[in-house]
Design a protein around this motif. Structure first.
Motif, PDB file in Angstrom:
ATOM      1  N   GLU A 132     -70.798  40.375 -21.289  1.00 10.29           N
ATOM      2  CA  GLU A 132     -69.416  40.606 -21.701  1.00 10.29           C
ATOM      3  C   GLU A 132     -68.929  39.485 -22.631  1.00 10.29           C
ATOM      4  O   GLU A 132     -68.161  39.733 -23.569  1.00 10.29           O
ATOM      5  N   PHE A 133     -69.359  38.258 -22.380  1.00  6.10           N
ATOM      6  CA  PHE A 133     -68.997  37.152 -23.266  1.00  6.10           C
ATOM      7  C   PHE A 133     -69.555  37.398 -24.659  1.00  6.10           C
ATOM      8  O   PHE A 133     -68.866  37.190 -25.665  1.00  6.10           O
ATOM      9  N   PHE A 134     -70.783  37.864 -24.723  1.00  3.54           N
ATOM     10  CA  PHE A 134     -71.412  38.187 -26.012  1.00  3.54           C
ATOM     11  C   PHE A 134     -70.590  39.245 -26.754  1.00  3.54           C
ATOM     12  O   PHE A 134     -70.329  39.118 -27.955  1.00  3.54           O
ATOM     13  N   THR A 173     -70.748  24.061 -25.727  1.00  5.20           N
ATOM     14  CA  THR A 173     -71.778  24.207 -24.711  1.00  5.20           C
ATOM     15  C   THR A 173     -72.018  22.873 -24.015  1.00  5.20           C
ATOM     16  O   THR A 173     -71.893  21.808 -24.616  1.00  5.20           O
ATOM     17  N   SER A 174     -72.338  22.964 -22.730  1.00  2.64           N
ATOM     18  CA  SER A 174     -72.771  21.768 -21.998  1.00  2.64           C
ATOM     19  C   SER A 174     -74.123  22.011 -21.341  1.00  2.64           C
ATOM     20  O   SER A 174     -74.888  21.072 -21.126  1.00  2.64           O
ATOM     21  N   SER A 175     -74.428  23.273 -21.072  1.00  2.00           N
ATOM     22  CA  SER A 175     -75.710  23.607 -20.450  1.00  2.00           C
ATOM     23  C   SER A 175     -76.757  23.992 -21.483  1.00  2.00           C
ATOM     24  O   SER A 175     -77.946  24.016 -21.194  1.00  2.00           O
ATOM     25  N   GLY A 176     -76.309  24.340 -22.682  1.00  3.49           N
ATOM     26  CA  GLY A 176     -77.229  24.772 -23.732  1.00  3.49           C
ATOM     27  C   GLY A 176     -77.243  26.277 -23.924  1.00  3.49           C
ATOM     28  O   GLY A 176     -77.722  26.771 -24.943  1.00  3.49           O
ATOM     29  N   GLY A 177     -76.714  27.031 -22.948  1.00  8.89           N
ATOM     30  CA  GLY A 177     -76.787  28.482 -23.023  1.00  8.89           C
ATOM     31  C   GLY A 177     -76.087  29.080 -24.227  1.00  8.89           C
ATOM     32  O   GLY A 177     -76.573  30.039 -24.827  1.00  8.89           O
ATOM     33  N   SER A 178     -74.932  28.523 -24.586  1.00  9.28           N
ATOM     34  CA  SER A 178     -74.180  29.086 -25.694  1.00  9.28           C
ATOM     35  C   SER A 178     -74.755  28.716 -27.056  1.00  9.28           C
ATOM     36  O   SER A 178     -74.304  29.248 -28.079  1.00  9.28           O
ATOM     37  N   ALA A 179     -75.755  27.831 -27.086  1.00  7.02           N
ATOM     38  CA  ALA A 179     -76.374  27.463 -28.359  1.00  7.02           C
ATOM     39  C   ALA A 179     -77.028  28.673 -29.020  1.00  7.02           C
ATOM     40  O   ALA A 179     -76.999  28.815 -30.248  1.00  7.02           O
ATOM     41  N   PHE A 181     -76.005  31.740 -28.784  1.00  5.89           N
ATOM     42  CA  PHE A 181     -74.930  32.559 -29.338  1.00  5.89           C
ATOM     43  C   PHE A 181     -74.412  31.950 -30.638  1.00  5.89           C
ATOM     44  O   PHE A 181     -74.153  32.667 -31.612  1.00  5.89           O
ATOM     45  N   ALA A 182     -74.233  30.625 -30.654  1.00  3.86           N
ATOM     46  CA  ALA A 182     -73.756  29.951 -31.867  1.00  3.86           C
ATOM     47  C   ALA A 182     -74.723  30.176 -33.021  1.00  3.86           C
ATOM     48  O   ALA A 182     -74.319  30.430 -34.159  1.00  3.86           O
ATOM     49  N   ALA A 204     -79.273  20.968 -29.593  1.00  6.57           N
ATOM     50  CA  ALA A 204     -78.924  20.946 -31.018  1.00  6.57           C
ATOM     51  C   ALA A 204     -80.123  21.352 -31.876  1.00  6.57           C
ATOM     52  O   ALA A 204     -79.978  22.073 -32.873  1.00  6.57           O
ATOM     53  N   ASP A 205     -81.309  20.912 -31.471  1.00  8.40           N
ATOM     54  CA  ASP A 205     -82.520  21.255 -32.217  1.00  8.40           C
ATOM     55  C   ASP A 205     -82.803  22.754 -32.142  1.00  8.40           C
ATOM     56  O   ASP A 205     -83.136  23.392 -33.149  1.00  8.40           O
ATOM     57  N   PHE A 206     -82.660  23.328 -30.946  1.00  7.78           N
ATOM     58  CA  PHE A 206     -82.851  24.776 -30.778  1.00  7.78           C
ATOM     59  C   PHE A 206     -81.879  25.540 -31.664  1.00  7.78           C
ATOM     60  O   PHE A 206     -82.249  26.514 -32.342  1.00  7.78           O
ATOM     61  N   TYR A 207     -80.621  25.127 -31.654  1.00  8.61           N
ATOM     62  CA  TYR A 207     -79.584  25.794 -32.456  1.00  8.61           C
ATOM     63  C   TYR A 207     -79.941  25.760 -33.937  1.00  8.61           C
ATOM     64  O   TYR A 207     -79.873  26.792 -34.623  1.00  8.61           O
TER      65      TYR A 207
END
Length: 335
Positions: A132-134, A173-179, A181-182, A204-207
């Protein structure tokens, strides 16, 4: 040294024996100082059911702050999207961008901004679903862009007013999950090291490696948020660390009331478990003299490969808080 940009994250802290009105007036004073010093952006947070923070509604606080300044970017750090309807967020920030062109940031988070009961009361349909967030992210972006996707609500419903340019979009993000989505939506990424001291550079590297350009953002953009306190007085630094160690335990315990006095905090005997947590939490902040913080901030920018650090400074003395931002500006923001 490379050019490092500094920004402010303001949680509108209610100081010991202070009031919410005082905290918000201090936010108004602090943003004027930040603009004068050359800070890049000024974000305000969304918190609920928490007495020590006055910032419950960024969409209301942002225009108050923006009206006191002329150039600094003002935004949310962030709007906790599951607490809101996507259409209303798009309307609010479209209106803000219309009032203050090219100055508004829409930083979006997925956390409750407090406890889950409060979040449920804010939006009873919220089931804390990633799916739903997506969909909400799809909708916010589409409403702001005035897209007309066939067979969706965007064929029939538009967000007004429609600004000439949409606000800059960031995901927190603090857990990395939203990276992920970004990267998928082509939004900026803000990593909250002040919440989680681990995994930030990898996030940050993954993003960056998965970033897909959007109509608004062609290249990945990262900033890092951290608690910080700077003083030329080493005793003040020691006292700040003593109090801040306790403050974070106080919050993590679920307490939402006033802090005890500094004298009580100094005499507190911590358990082994609490001492271990203090050690962990010290990765969430930096504190020291200007020379020490210069080295610490440069180290953070290198680890994250970014040029922007967002500073959240909490201090019981407002003059100390302002002075901390001034000292950091003297290091990094000299013209």
């Amino acid at each position: 040294m490379k050019n490092i940009k500094l920004s402010v994250l303001d949680q509108s802290q209610v100081r010991r024996n202070g009031t919410a009105r005082q905290a918000l007036e201090e936010s108004g004073e602090l943003i004027k100082l930040a603009e004068k010093l050359g800070y890049t952006r000024y974000w305000v947070s969304e918190h609920h059911n928490f007495k020590m923070v006055a910032g419950t509604a960024p969409e209301i606080l942002i225009p108050y702050l923006a009206s006191k300044t002329k150039t600094i970017k003002v935004g949310s750090g962030g709007i906790m999207l599951p607490n809101h309807s996507a259409l209303k967020v798009a309307e609010n920030f479209g209106l803000l961008e219309t009032l203050f062109p090219k100055r508004i940031d829409l930083g979006i988070g997925r956390a409750p901004g407090g406890d889950r009961l409060s979040s449920h009361l804010l939006n009873p349909s919220n089931n804390f679903s990633e799916k739903e967030f997506f969909q909400q992210l799809i909708d916010v972006q589409a409403f702001l862009r005035h897209e007309e996707t066939p067979d969706t609500v965007h064929e029939k419903v538009k967000s007004y007013p429609s600004p000439e340019e949409i606000p800059d979009l960031w995901l927190l993000t603090s857990s990395g999950g939203s990276a992920q989505f970004a990267a998928h939506f082509g939004m900026g990424l803000s990593f909250a090291q002040f919440i989680n001291p681990e995994g930030g550079p990898e996030t940050a590297d993954f993003y960056r490696h998965n970033f897909k350009p959007s109509a608004e953002l062609k290249e990945p953009k990262v900033n890092v948020g951290i608690f910080a306190f700077c003083s030329e007085d080493e005793q003040k630094v020691k006292d700040w660390i003593t109090e801040f160690d306790y403050r974070m335990l106080h919050i993590e315990s679920g307490a939402s009331g006033d802090l005890p006095s500094f004298e009580e905090i100094k005499s507190f005997n911590y358990s082994l478990q609490q001492k271990a947590r203090i050690t962990y939490n010290r990765g969430r902040f930096i504190a020291g003299t200007p020379e020490k913080l210069k080295a610490e901030i440069e180290k953070i920018t290198e680890k994250y490969e970014t040029d922007e650090i967002m500073i959240a400074t909490i201090a019981e003395d407002f003059e100390d808080r302002k002075k901390s931002y001034e000292l950091l500006a003297e290091i990094f923001l000299k013209s």
